[in-house]
Design a protein around this motif. Sequence first.
Motif, PDB file in Angstrom:
ATOM      1  N   THR A  65       0.830  -1.199   0.000  1.00  0.00           N
ATOM      2  CA  THR A  65       0.000   0.000   0.000  1.00  0.00           C
ATOM      3  C   THR A  65       0.867   1.254   0.000  1.00  0.00           C
ATOM      4  O   THR A  65       0.626   2.203  -0.765  1.00  0.00           O
ATOM      5  N   LEU A  66       1.874   1.274   0.858  1.00  0.00           N
ATOM      6  CA  LEU A  66       2.772   2.431   0.893  1.00  0.00           C
ATOM      7  C   LEU A  66       3.542   2.592  -0.412  1.00  0.00           C
ATOM      8  O   LEU A  66       3.760   3.714  -0.883  1.00  0.00           O
ATOM      9  N   ASN A  67       3.962   1.476  -0.994  1.00  0.00           N
ATOM     10  CA  ASN A  67       4.686   1.555  -2.260  1.00  0.00           C
ATOM     11  C   ASN A  67       3.839   2.245  -3.320  1.00  0.00           C
ATOM     12  O   ASN A  67       4.330   3.102  -4.063  1.00  0.00           O
ATOM     13  N   VAL A  68       2.577   1.868  -3.407  1.00  0.00           N
ATOM     14  CA  VAL A  68       1.701   2.471  -4.406  1.00  0.00           C
ATOM     15  C   VAL A  68       1.443   3.945  -4.073  1.00  0.00           C
ATOM     16  O   VAL A  68       1.500   4.814  -4.952  1.00  0.00           O
ATOM     17  N   LEU A  69       1.179   4.252  -2.808  1.00  0.00           N
ATOM     18  CA  LEU A  69       0.924   5.642  -2.412  1.00  0.00           C
ATOM     19  C   LEU A  69       2.129   6.531  -2.691  1.00  0.00           C
ATOM     20  O   LEU A  69       1.980   7.726  -2.986  1.00  0.00           O
ATOM     21  N   SER A  70       3.328   5.965  -2.612  1.00  0.00           N
ATOM     22  CA  SER A  70       4.534   6.770  -2.813  1.00  0.00           C
ATOM     23  C   SER A  70       4.714   7.206  -4.265  1.00  0.00           C
ATOM     24  O   SER A  70       5.525   8.092  -4.553  1.00  0.00           O
TER      25      SER A  70
END
Length: 264
Positions: A65-70
């Motif tokens: 999730t964080l990877n995509v949000l970044s």
Amino acid sequence: MIHIVPKPTDTPDDNSTGAVMRELERADARYGVLDLGAVNSLDSGLENELIWVCGIRQDGHQFETLNVLSLNNRVINTPESIVACASKVMTTALLLANNVRTPETVYTQSEGQARQFLQRHGKIVYKPLYGYDGNGIRLVTGPGELGPGPWYLQEYVKNDRDFRVFVLGGEAVGAIARVSDTLMHNIHQGGIGMPVAIDEEMRATAEAAAAAIGIDYCGVDLLLDREGYTVLEVNGTPNWHCMAAPIPKLLARYLIEREREMRA
């Protein structure tokens, strides 16, 4: 607005996220809590926002999730740097690649190599690859104590304390010594922390370690040996127990400044 991912290990008596939130409120900074479990990362509605990750669970969903949000937001710390810190072998590899001193280390599936490393040093330290808070770390003095592989093993450096240096924006801003009569000096393992001054070698070593990881802020754990300071590990979601420096205030100011830069 600053979007905050709270540390999952926070408690009422030890609330890192809450301490920074209070400083953001004192500075009249707008913030909100971001629940990664309730976000569809492919359609989050977040774009060009600042997301502060005080802590995450070590599971694939939160990392992904964080990877995509970044991709469309500024995430502090970046998913890449959090993952690098979570993996002791990747941390060691980055330190070595950037000529930052760290105890001699081997990561291997070969029992023969593990035994050779033990024979060469006589006494070594086994660490879980993805461990935290000092859990699972143990001294190994004989082949029968190795346990099942693969093995992440470090030379044993005789000591009665280690040092945690808090590095923020590339600058060492606070430090403590952690003292105990056991192998692990981590406060969660019974170590006693006390503030210490940051000497120049400590500063240079900690800042070099943070730069090697490429991280906004971190806790760098050091040992002092005959040659000077050597880096044990780098924590990408660090606590700041016992530090005299006003870390929550400094961290809140850093987040506010980064968010303002995004709007400039």
